[in-house]
Design a protein around this motif. Structure first.
Motif, PDB file in Angstrom:
ATOM      1  N   THR A 184       0.843  -1.200   0.000  1.00 56.80           N
ATOM      2  CA  THR A 184       0.000   0.000   0.000  1.00 56.80           C
ATOM      3  C   THR A 184       0.880   1.253   0.000  1.00 56.80           C
ATOM      4  O   THR A 184       2.114   1.183   0.171  1.00 56.80           O
ATOM      5  N   ASP A 185       0.246   2.419  -0.146  1.00 52.11           N
ATOM      6  CA  ASP A 185       0.982   3.693  -0.117  1.00 52.11           C
ATOM      7  C   ASP A 185       1.756   3.853   1.188  1.00 52.11           C
ATOM      8  O   ASP A 185       2.854   4.425   1.208  1.00 52.11           O
ATOM      9  N   ALA A 186       1.172   3.317   2.282  1.00 51.42           N
ATOM     10  CA  ALA A 186       1.791   3.510   3.599  1.00 51.42           C
ATOM     11  C   ALA A 186       3.117   2.778   3.744  1.00 51.42           C
ATOM     12  O   ALA A 186       3.894   3.063   4.673  1.00 51.42           O
ATOM     13  N   ASP A 187       3.406   1.807   2.845  1.00 52.80           N
ATOM     14  CA  ASP A 187       4.675   1.076   2.926  1.00 52.80           C
ATOM     15  C   ASP A 187       5.841   1.877   2.347  1.00 52.80           C
ATOM     16  O   ASP A 187       6.998   1.448   2.460  1.00 52.80           O
TER      17      ASP A 187
END
Length: 385
Positions: A302-305
Motif C-alpha cells: 500500500t501507499d503507507a509502505d
C-alpha cells in the motif's frame, strides 16, 4: 359347447376338420353327425381329449454370486430354473457376454440337461461391465416349442487393474511450513485395511524430515498427518506413495509411485530493485517500479509502505497503481526541486507479505537527484598568459 369346425365324412365314416379357434389349454372334443338320408343329428357318446400348447418353455436366471471379480476370483455362478415340462440342453454357446470395456470370461455349464443348470464364469480377464444373456434354443417342450432369449441378466464388474495414480491436497507448491494434514485421493475405491504408514515415504533437503501417520482410509481417500519437520528457507520434502502396497476392493495391487513436493519459504520479501535506478534527473521520475526478490501478496503493498523524504522544497505524493507478481508500480506527483536537491523513496517490508503469508524484513531505497543545469566550465588550463 363351442363349434370349432365342420367337415364331410368319407364312406367309411372318417373325417377331418381345420380349426383356429382352440386356445391354449385342455379341450374335450365331441362330434355331432347328421345323416344325409334322414337329416337326423346324433352326438357322439365318446370324446377326444386334446391339449393345445403354443407357449415356449419358461425359465428364470438368478443373480450372480458376486458383483465384482478378477482373474483370481472363484467362479461366478448363475442359478437357472426351467419349468418341469421342458427338455433342457443348455450349452456354453447359448450364453452371451455383453461387455462394456475389455472384460471377458470363460463359460462352463453344470447339470446342463436338468431343470436347474448352473452357469459358471471363471478366469475373467480385462476390465469392464458384463451383462449375461441367453440365446434361443436352450430347451423345448413336448409340443415342439423352443425356449426364447433372456437379455441383460446378472450385471457384474470385472476389475484386473489396481491403482495407478493419486492426487494430493495440498498439492506441490511453496509453503511457509510443511503441511501437517494431507489428503491422498485415488482414482478408485481402495481396501482401507491394506493402507499403512509404510506405504508412504518422505525424502528431501530439510534438516529434519517429518514422521508420517495414517489418520484414516475411507472410500478412495487416505488422510495423512506429517509431524516433526524442521526446514529452512528453500528446503523441501517429497512425499511418495508406493501404490504396490495398496489394493483395491477385489485385491488388485497398485503400480507406480506418485509424489508431491513441498518447498519451504518462511521468510517474506527482504529486498527490492527500483527502476529507474538512483541517478541525476532533469525531472523527478513520475512512474517507478519496485521489483521484490519474490512474489508478494498484492493487497499487502500500500501507499503507507513507502516513505518519501529528501531535500526538495516540495516532496512528491506517492500512489501505488498496480501490484502483480514480484512487481509494484507507483507514481510520484507534485515534486518541486532545484539543483542538487533530492527525493528519497524508502520501501518498508514490514507489512508486505509473500504468497505464503510471510511478512517481509528490512527495507530498500532509491535516491533521485534533481539537476536542471547543463555543464559549466570552471577553469581553463593553461590560464590566460
Amino acid at each position: 359347447g363351442l363349434l370349432v369346425g365342420t367337415g364331410n365324412s368319407t364312406s367309411s365314416g372318417s373325417f377331418s376338420i381345420t380349426s383356429a379357434d382352440l386356445i391354449d389349454g385342455y379341450h374335450s372334443l365331441s362330434v355331432l353327425t347328421t345323416s344325409h338320408s334322414t337329416g337326423q343329428s346324433i352326438c357322439s357318446t365318446s370324446s377326444l381329449d386334446y391339449v393345445v400348447d403354443t407357449i415356449a418353455p419358461i425359465y428364470s436366471v438368478g443373480a450372480p454370486s458376486a458383483n465384482l471379480v478378477n482373474l483370481n476370483s472363484t467362479a461366478l455362478t448363475f442359478e437357472t430354473d426351467y419349468i418341469t415340462s421342458a427338455t433342457v440342453n443348455l450349452l456354453p454357446t447359448h450364453i452371451l457376454l455383453n461387455t462394456i470395456g475389455t472384460a471377458n470370461c470363460q463359460i462352463s455349464i453344470t447339470n446342463a440337461t436338468t431343470h436347474t443348470p448352473t452357469v459358471s464364469l471363471s478366469s475373467c480377464t480385462g476390465d469392464g461391465l458384463v451383462q449375461l444373456s441367453f440365446d434361443t434354443g436352450t430347451a423345448s417342450d413336448s409340443a415342439g416349442n423352443i425356449a426364447g432369449t433372456a437379455n441383460a441378466r446378472g450385471t457384474f464388474v470385472v476389475d484386473n487393474t489396481g491403482l495407478t495414480s493419486a492426487t494430493y491436497n495440498p498439492n506441490t507448491g511453496i509453503y511457509s511450513t510443511v503441511p501437517t494434514n494431507i489428503t491422498v485421493t485415488f482414482a478408485e475405491t481402495i481396501d482401507g485395511t491394506t493402507v499403512t504408514a509404510a506405504d508412504f515415504s518422505v525424502t528431501g533437503t530439510c534438516s529434519t524430515l517429518p514422521n508420517v501417520a495414517v489418520q484414516s482410509a475411507i472410500g478412495s481417500t487416505v488422510t495423512l498427518n506429517l509431524t516433526g519437520a524442521i526446514c529452512a528457507l528453500g528446503e523441501n520434502i517429497t512425499l511418495t506413495t508406493n501404490l504396490s502396497g495398496i489394493s483395491d476392493p477385489i485385491g488388485n495391487p497398485g503400480t507406480g509411485s506418485p509424489s508431491v513436493t513441498y518447498t519451504i519459504d518462511n521468510i517474506g520479501p527482504i529486498s527490492a530493485v527500483f527502476n529507474p535506478v538512483a541517478a541525476r534527473f532533469s525531472t523527478i521520475p513520475t512512474t517507478i517500479t519496485a521489483t521484490f526478490n519474490e512474489a508478494v501478496t498484492p493487497t499487502s503493498v500500500t501507499d503507507a509502505d513507502f516513505i518519501v523524504s529528501g531535500t526538495c522544497s516540495t516532496l512528491p505524493t506517492l500512489s501505488v497503481t498496480q501490484v502483480i507478481g514480484t512487481t509494484a508500480t507507483f507514481s510520484l506527483t507534485g515534486a518541486n526541486c532545484i539543483l542538487d536537491e533530492t527525493v528519497v523513496i524508502t520501501l518498508d517490508f514490514t507489512n508486505t507479505t509473500d504468497v505464503t503469508g510471510n511478512a517481509g524484513v528490512g527495507s530498500s531505497n532509491v535516491t533521485y537527484t534533481y539537476d536542471d543545469v547543463g555543464p559549466i566550465a570552471t577553469a581553463i588550463n593553461p590560464v590566460t598568459a
